[in-house]
Design a protein around this motif. Structure first.
Motif, PDB file in Angstrom:
ATOM      1  N   TYR A  19       0.929  -3.602   9.843  1.00 18.43           N
ATOM      2  CA  TYR A  19      -0.122  -3.707   8.864  1.00 18.43           C
ATOM      3  C   TYR A  19      -0.765  -2.373   8.455  1.00 18.43           C
ATOM      4  O   TYR A  19      -0.890  -1.707   7.510  1.00 18.43           O
ATOM      5  CB  TYR A  19      -1.232  -4.670   8.968  1.00 18.43           C
ATOM      6  N   PRO A  20      -1.077  -1.527   9.631  1.00 12.47           N
ATOM      7  CA  PRO A  20      -1.365  -0.160   9.507  1.00 12.47           C
ATOM      8  C   PRO A  20      -0.505   0.906   8.695  1.00 12.47           C
ATOM      9  O   PRO A  20      -0.829   1.633   7.941  1.00 12.47           O
ATOM     10  CB  PRO A  20      -1.865   0.303  10.930  1.00 12.47           C
ATOM     11  N   GLU A  22       1.768  -0.107   6.436  1.00 10.78           N
ATOM     12  CA  GLU A  22       1.773  -0.748   5.183  1.00 10.78           C
ATOM     13  C   GLU A  22       0.586   0.011   4.448  1.00 10.78           C
ATOM     14  O   GLU A  22       0.861   0.332   3.247  1.00 10.78           O
ATOM     15  CB  GLU A  22       1.689  -2.046   5.177  1.00 10.78           C
ATOM     16  N   LEU A  23      -0.336   0.106   4.913  1.00 11.90           N
ATOM     17  CA  LEU A  23      -1.661   0.419   4.255  1.00 11.90           C
ATOM     18  C   LEU A  23      -1.356   2.115   4.156  1.00 11.90           C
ATOM     19  O   LEU A  23      -1.734   2.514   3.203  1.00 11.90           O
ATOM     20  CB  LEU A  23      -2.877   0.260   5.097  1.00 11.90           C
ATOM     21  N   LEU A  24      -0.864   2.577   5.216  1.00 12.38           N
ATOM     22  CA  LEU A  24      -0.536   4.152   4.880  1.00 12.38           C
ATOM     23  C   LEU A  24       0.446   4.572   3.838  1.00 12.38           C
ATOM     24  O   LEU A  24       0.178   5.332   2.998  1.00 12.38           O
ATOM     25  CB  LEU A  24      -0.191   4.681   6.318  1.00 12.38           C
ATOM     26  N   SER A  25       1.191   3.664   3.911  1.00 13.29           N
ATOM     27  CA  SER A  25       2.383   3.830   2.730  1.00 13.29           C
ATOM     28  C   SER A  25       1.887   3.374   1.502  1.00 13.29           C
ATOM     29  O   SER A  25       2.280   4.100   0.493  1.00 13.29           O
ATOM     30  CB  SER A  25       3.458   2.737   3.176  1.00 13.29           C
ATOM     31  N   ARG A  26       0.907   2.530   1.304  1.00 15.39           N
ATOM     32  CA  ARG A  26       0.406   2.178  -0.015  1.00 15.39           C
ATOM     33  C   ARG A  26      -0.576   3.657  -0.685  1.00 15.39           C
ATOM     34  O   ARG A  26      -0.586   3.810  -1.746  1.00 15.39           O
ATOM     35  CB  ARG A  26      -0.427   1.044   0.179  1.00 15.39           C
ATOM     36  N   MET A  27      -1.379   3.918   0.539  1.00 17.12           N
ATOM     37  CA  MET A  27      -2.055   5.156   0.016  1.00 17.12           C
ATOM     38  C   MET A  27      -1.178   6.226  -0.209  1.00 17.12           C
ATOM     39  O   MET A  27      -1.782   6.971  -1.283  1.00 17.12           O
ATOM     40  CB  MET A  27      -2.927   5.286   1.310  1.00 17.12           C
TER      41      MET A  27
END
Length: 207
Positions: A19-20, A22-27
């Motif tokens: 999950y972390p 994935e959030l970094l990739s999205r940002m």
């Protein structure tokens, strides 16, 4: 890697661990595309008219020529070398199928260079899916019914940034802004401020 070797995790636990990331990739994806677009527009608008045309032409020629070269190489290798080819009909169909897919990929490249909407190009791109369909036909000699396999093209918009279209039209937009002259100062300043803000956000994300 250590968790993968020594721990037996369920799919839910793997999802929590990923999950972390994935959030970094999205940002990163959130700021990368606007940053590239604004940088290209600013760069093309600040060079001279003659130089900007030359740069834009080189970019377009480079993108198109490398893709054509890759597709042509694939077609030539599949036709002359024929990897995995045998005398049966299945192998011959596979070779024809690869050639067909190469041409479809080239056509999709040109389609994506001219997106239906620049707004949609930030979120999706055009992709043609090829499916096999059985067509009933008759043997011209014996007149008996036979089944032939044909390839049908199903084009649709799929999620994913259309970077080819965005870069092409960013170059064109930069050229047009550069042609305006002194009247483009406000627009260029706005793009520079946006680019600087995106750069700061990108530094925060990668800190």
């Amino acid at each position: 890697m250590i968790l993968r070797i020594y721990a037996h995790l369920t799919d839910s636990e793997k999802g929590y661990i990923n999950y972390p990331g994935e959030l970094l990739s999205r940002m990163l994806r959130m700021v990368t595309t606007p940053l590239i677009v604004t940088s290209v527009i600013i760069g093309m608008s600040e060079v001279s008219s003659k130089s900007s045309r030359r740069i834009a032409a080189r970019v377009l020629v480079y993108i198109f020529s490398t893709t054509v070269l890759a597709v042509t190489t694939g077609i030539l290798l599949s036709v002359h070398i024929k990897p995995g080819f045998s005398s049966d009909v299945t192998s011959m169909i596979d070779v024809e199928k690869e050639d067909f897919f190469s041409m479809v990929a080239l056509m999709d490249l040109v389609r994506n260079m001219i997106p239906a909407s620049l707004i949609i190009a930030f979120f999706a791109h055009y992709k043609t899916e090829t499916v096999e369909a059985e067509v009933e036909a008759y043997d011209p000699i014996s007149g008996l019914p036979m089944n032939l396999t044909e390839f049908e093209q199903l084009g649709r918009t799929v999620p994913g940034t259309n970077m080819v279209g965005l870069i092409v039209w960013s170059c064109i937009g930069g050229l047009l802004i550069g042609q305006i002259g002194e009247a483009n100062r406000t627009l260029v300043k706005l793009l520079k401020d946006l680019n600087m803000a995106l750069t700061v956000v990108a530094h925060w994300i990668t800190w």
